[in-house]
Structures are given as structure tokens and as C-alpha cells.
Design a protein around this motif. Structure first.
Motif, short mmCIF file in Angstrom:
data_model
loop_
_atom_site.label_atom_id
_atom_site.label_comp_id
_atom_site.label_asym_id
_atom_site.label_seq_id
_atom_site.Cartn_x
_atom_site.Cartn_y
_atom_site.Cartn_z
N ALA A 144 0.83 -1.21 0.00
CA ALA A 144 0.00 0.00 0.00
C ALA A 144 0.86 1.26 0.00
N GLY A 145 0.27 2.35 -0.48
CA GLY A 145 0.96 3.63 -0.45
C GLY A 145 1.25 4.09 0.97
N LEU A 146 0.31 3.82 1.88
CA LEU A 146 0.50 4.12 3.30
C LEU A 146 0.18 2.86 4.10
N GLY A 147 1.21 2.25 4.67
CA GLY A 147 1.04 1.06 5.49
C GLY A 147 1.09 1.44 6.96
N ILE A 148 0.04 1.10 7.71
CA ILE A 148 -0.06 1.50 9.11
C ILE A 148 -0.01 0.28 10.01
N ALA A 149 1.02 0.21 10.86
CA ALA A 149 1.14 -0.87 11.83
C ALA A 149 0.39 -0.46 13.09
N TYR A 150 -0.71 -1.15 13.38
CA TYR A 150 -1.59 -0.78 14.50
C TYR A 150 -1.26 -1.63 15.73
N ASN A 151 -0.76 -0.96 16.77
CA ASN A 151 -0.42 -1.66 18.02
C ASN A 151 0.36 -2.94 17.73
N ALA A 152 1.37 -2.82 16.86
CA ALA A 152 1.99 -3.99 16.26
C ALA A 152 3.40 -4.26 16.78
N LYS A 153 3.91 -5.43 16.39
CA LYS A 153 5.27 -5.82 16.75
C LYS A 153 6.27 -5.20 15.77
N GLU A 154 7.55 -5.25 16.15
CA GLU A 154 8.62 -4.61 15.38
C GLU A 154 8.71 -5.14 13.95
N LYS A 155 8.49 -6.44 13.76
CA LYS A 155 8.61 -7.03 12.42
C LYS A 155 7.67 -6.35 11.44
N LEU A 156 6.45 -6.09 11.86
CA LEU A 156 5.47 -5.45 10.97
C LEU A 156 5.86 -4.01 10.71
N GLU A 157 6.40 -3.33 11.71
CA GLU A 157 6.73 -1.91 11.55
C GLU A 157 7.81 -1.68 10.49
N ARG A 158 8.65 -2.69 10.26
CA ARG A 158 9.68 -2.54 9.23
C ARG A 158 9.06 -2.39 7.85
N ALA A 159 7.85 -2.92 7.66
CA ALA A 159 7.17 -2.81 6.37
C ALA A 159 6.24 -1.61 6.30
N ALA A 160 6.04 -0.93 7.44
CA ALA A 160 5.03 0.12 7.54
C ALA A 160 5.64 1.51 7.39
N ASN A 161 4.76 2.48 7.06
CA ASN A 161 5.12 3.90 7.04
C ASN A 161 4.75 4.59 8.35
N MET A 162 3.84 3.95 9.09
CA MET A 162 3.32 4.60 10.29
C MET A 162 3.18 3.60 11.43
N SER A 163 3.52 4.04 12.63
CA SER A 163 3.30 3.26 13.84
C SER A 163 2.17 3.93 14.62
N LEU A 164 1.11 3.17 14.90
CA LEU A 164 -0.09 3.72 15.53
C LEU A 164 -0.42 2.92 16.78
N GLY A 165 -0.58 3.62 17.91
CA GLY A 165 -0.87 2.96 19.17
C GLY A 165 -2.32 2.51 19.28
N ARG A 166 -2.56 1.58 20.19
CA ARG A 166 -3.90 1.04 20.42
C ARG A 166 -4.86 2.16 20.84
N ALA A 167 -6.08 2.09 20.30
CA ALA A 167 -7.16 3.03 20.65
C ALA A 167 -6.89 4.45 20.13
N ARG A 168 -6.03 4.58 19.11
CA ARG A 168 -5.77 5.92 18.57
C ARG A 168 -6.03 5.96 17.06
N LEU A 169 -7.07 5.28 16.62
CA LEU A 169 -7.37 5.21 15.19
C LEU A 169 -7.68 6.58 14.60
N LYS A 170 -8.20 7.50 15.41
CA LYS A 170 -8.57 8.82 14.90
C LYS A 170 -7.37 9.56 14.30
N ASN A 171 -6.16 9.25 14.77
CA ASN A 171 -4.98 9.94 14.27
C ASN A 171 -4.72 9.67 12.79
N ILE A 172 -5.31 8.60 12.27
CA ILE A 172 -5.19 8.30 10.84
C ILE A 172 -5.74 9.44 10.01
#
Length: 402
Positions: A353-381
């Protein structure tokens, strides 16, 4: 570059008022001076304005043009400074590699992030506040042309966002400028705040057995497809009535319903791409009014699970294929897509995807993502997508501290 070209950088600052840009532009037009680059910002009625001027074709001398600009600045109660802009600086200006870094945090966050950028030799070109009434969401435009290892920079800022418990996104400028139109959600522990297969295992009395297989998959001892087949086999005999009870008690992640409603109202296409089960995904699609849903199909006979999965398994690779397929069908570029997930099974989807968002995720997923997003903070998208507070209504990041 033509050596005869003569460049000057002019900076203006002082109290803001209507007509400033017009007044300076008139002097430049009258003297046949072209603006090569321009930038203006106003903070609390204090103006900062910069012109990069090409003086090569000026009607009068460079000194004469600058004198007129200085006189006009004095009349407007502004401070004006200038300096020559070298050929080397012009070449550097044309070779910038720009990224946009957006974070949700306080002054400590700015300190920590700017320290990392300085240490990695990334230059901050511009800083702007995306929220009108608070400084919670800040956007930095950075030039990474001098950065030796961009992946290392990304790892450091994402790690710092975890340490500070803030959300952060890093996007290439070209992708950032493309309006996003298509959003892919994972289901379990992303759009839904629960792991549905665990709920099923509890009701089937096989939770420990299912958990052991899940742990093997996490360690990499078996792949996702084999793990899914083994776990579903253990669920054989689970009644549809139990699935219905789980379905009716499905808990959405905090902010999920408002996020979906806001994006739908703005014309986005939204859907589920889940390694979970169609029984739940199709229900969620109807409940939230989503445009599509892809998930694994459970075989049900005589009102109970047979322990088998029908059709193609929705694994890591197939999720990425779905992103490509739906984007093509909708006539949307991949740069205009968003994918949100939480687990290793989402790596390829987020990378596609053009914007990959790792939601409350582990480090492995974040390496593929553009954004790290904490739990219960979906509005920040919404801020990352450039959606204004007016379009959000009362639902904005200033409602609570981040």
C-alpha cells in the motif's frame, strides 16, 4: 547552469497584514525579476516570508531592486534581509529527497525526533502544525539527501515513537501528495478489538491447544496456512449458535466506527482483508457499510463447523494480491491506498500500500510500515490523510492528550 544567472535569497519578517505579498510582487514585476522559489508562514500574526529571486533579467541593477524592496519593507514595518545564493546551493536545492514526518506529541517529542534527524544528517525544511487549537499533531518536511541509511533513520524514529508512546508516520513526499482513496483493514485486533479464533476456541473447549499452534506460528515453526488448518480442525463440531453469540458480542476497536463513518462520508472506499473468517467479516461489512470483504470461508454442515476451510487461504501473500486486485478494479493507484494491520500476516499488504499503518503492532510489521499507531488511537489516521478538523466535526485529536 548559466554562470551569468544571479540569484538572491530575500527573507522578510514582522507583523502580518493583508497586502504584503502583493506589494513585494509588484516591485519584482516592475523590475522584471522572477521568483524561483517562495515560502510563507504566519504564526500568531507574525509573518515569515522568503523569496529566492533570479535577478539576471532585472531592468535596473541588483542594488536598485534590493533598495526598493528594503524601502517597501520599512513602509510596512517589516524586517528584510538578503544574501547571494550560490550555484552550488541552487544545485543542492534541485537535488532534494523530501519526506514528510508526522507525529502526535508534545515538545519532548519534538526534541527527541529532531535530535535523531540531526544525528542522521536529515535536514528539516519546514515545520507546521496540523491542528488548529493544539500542537498535538506536527508535520516536518525533511530532506534526507544527506542520510547514509534511510532504513536506519526510519527504525530509529519508529522506536522512539514507541518509547514516547506517540504515533508517528514517515512518508515519501510523492506518495504523501497523492490523495488516498482506498483503505484496507485487517479485522482481528485491528478493526475488532479481539482475536475471534480465541473466542471460538474457548467455546469449543480447545483454547490451550489452539494457543500452542498459534505460538508455533509466531515462532516461525509452521506457516500461517498450516497453522490455520490445524486450528480450524480443532474447532470441529462448534455450533453455529456459538458463532452467532460471538458475532453479536464483537467489540470494535476504540474509534473504529467513527473512523469508518468519517472516511465513508468523504467518499473513501473501505473494506476488510482478513486472515480470520468470513462468518464474522461479512457481518462486519454489513454492519459498518463497507465496500468489500475478504476472509477465510468456514465449512458449515448440519449447523456446525466441519473443521475445514474452503477455498483459497487468505495468508500474507494473498492479502497483498487482494490489495493489487481491488486497486486495479477500482482504478486506484497503489500510492493512493492505505492498509492497516497488526500482525506478521499483514507485512506484504502494508508493504504494497501507499500508506502502510502498523496498529499496536510488533517490530517485524513496523519494518514494512510507514506509520506506527498505538492502540485506541485510530482517529490519528485522519490527520495523516490530510483530513481537516472541519471534516472531522467534533472528533479531533485535541479532545484528549496523546
Amino acid at each position: 547552469m548559466d554562470e551569468k544567472r544571479d540569484f538572491v535569497m530575500v527573507t522578510v519578517s514582522g507583523p502580518d497584514q493583508p497586502g504584503i505579498t502583493s506589494a513585494f510582487s509588484k516591485i519584482l514585476v516592475d523590475n522584471q525579476v522572477e521568483i524561483v522559489d517562495i515560502e510563507q508562514a504566519s504564526l500568531q500574526d507574525f509573518l515569515g516570508l522568503s523569496f529566492l529571486l533570479d535577478m539576471s533579467g532585472a531592468k535596473q541593477s541588483k542594488d536598485g531592486v534590493l533598495k526598493d524592496l528594503l524601502f517597501e519593507a520599512s513602509r510596512l514595518r517589516l524586517t528584510l534581509n538578503f544574501r547571494l545564493f550560490s550555484e552550488k546551493e541552487m544545485k543542492a536545492r534541485n537535488n532534494k529527497n523530501l519526506f514528510v514526518l508526522t507525529y502526535f506529541g508534545d515538545t519532548r517529542a519534538l526534541l527527541e525526533i529532531s535530535n535523531i534527524l540531526a544525528e542522521e544528517n536529515a535536514n528539516i525544511e519546514m515545520i507546521s502544525n496540523l491542528t488548529r487549537h493544539c500542537a498535538s499533531c506536527v508535520e516536518l518536511t525533511i530532506d534526507v539527501n544527506g542520510v547514509k541509511n534511510l532504513s536506519h533513520l526510519k527504525e530509529r524514529v519508529l522506536a522512539k515513537s514507541h518509547e514516547l508512546n506517540i504515533d508517528l508516520a514517515l512518508q515519501k513526499m510523492e506518495a504523501y501528495r497523492k490523495n488516498k482513496r482506498l483503505v484496507f483493514f485487517d479485522m482481528d485486533s485491528t478493526l475488532v478489538d479481539m482475536e475471534l479464533i480465541d473466542e471460538m476456541a474457548h467455546r469449543a473447549g480447545v483454547f490451550k491447544e489452539v494457543s500452542r499452534i498459534t505460538e508455533k506460528a509466531r515462532r516461525g515453526d509452521i506457516d500461517f496456512e498450516e497453522a490455520l488448518i490445524q486450528r480450524v480442525a480443532l474447532l470441529k463440531g462448534l455450533k453455529v449458535e456459538e458463532l452467532e453469540r460471538i458475532r453479536n458480542k464483537m467489540k470494535l476497536s476504540a474509534g473504529a466506527e467513527d473512523l469508518v463513518e468519517t472516511l465513508k462520508g468523504l467518499g473513501y472506499k473501505l473494506g476488510l482483508v482478513s486472515g480470520g473468517f468470513d462468518y464474522f467479516a461479512n457481518f462486519l461489512k454489513e454492519r459498518l457499510g463497507l465496500d468489500f470483504s475478504f476472509a477465510n470461508q468456514l465449512e458449515i454442515k448440519n449447523g456446525a463447523l466441519t473443521g475445514k476451510v474452503l477455498g483459497k487461504i487468505v495468508d500474507n501473500t494473498y492479502k497483498a494480491k487482494i490489495v493489487n486486485m481491488v486497486s486495479s478494479e477500482e482504478g486506484v493507484l497503489l500510492d493512493q491506498t492505505v492498509a492497516i494491520g497488526d500482525g506478521a500476516n499483514d507485512v506484504l499488504m502494508l508493504g504494497q500500500a501507499g500508506l502502510g499503518i502498523a496498529y499496536n503492532a510488533k517490530e517485524k510489521l513496523e519494518r514494512a510500515a510507514n506509520m506506527s499507531l498505538g492502540r485506541a488511537r485510530l482517529k490519528n489516521i485522519l490527520y495523516i490523510l490530510g483530513i481537516s478538523e472541519e471534516e472531522m466535526g467534533s472528533w479531533n485529536v485535541c479532545d484528549r492528550p496523546v
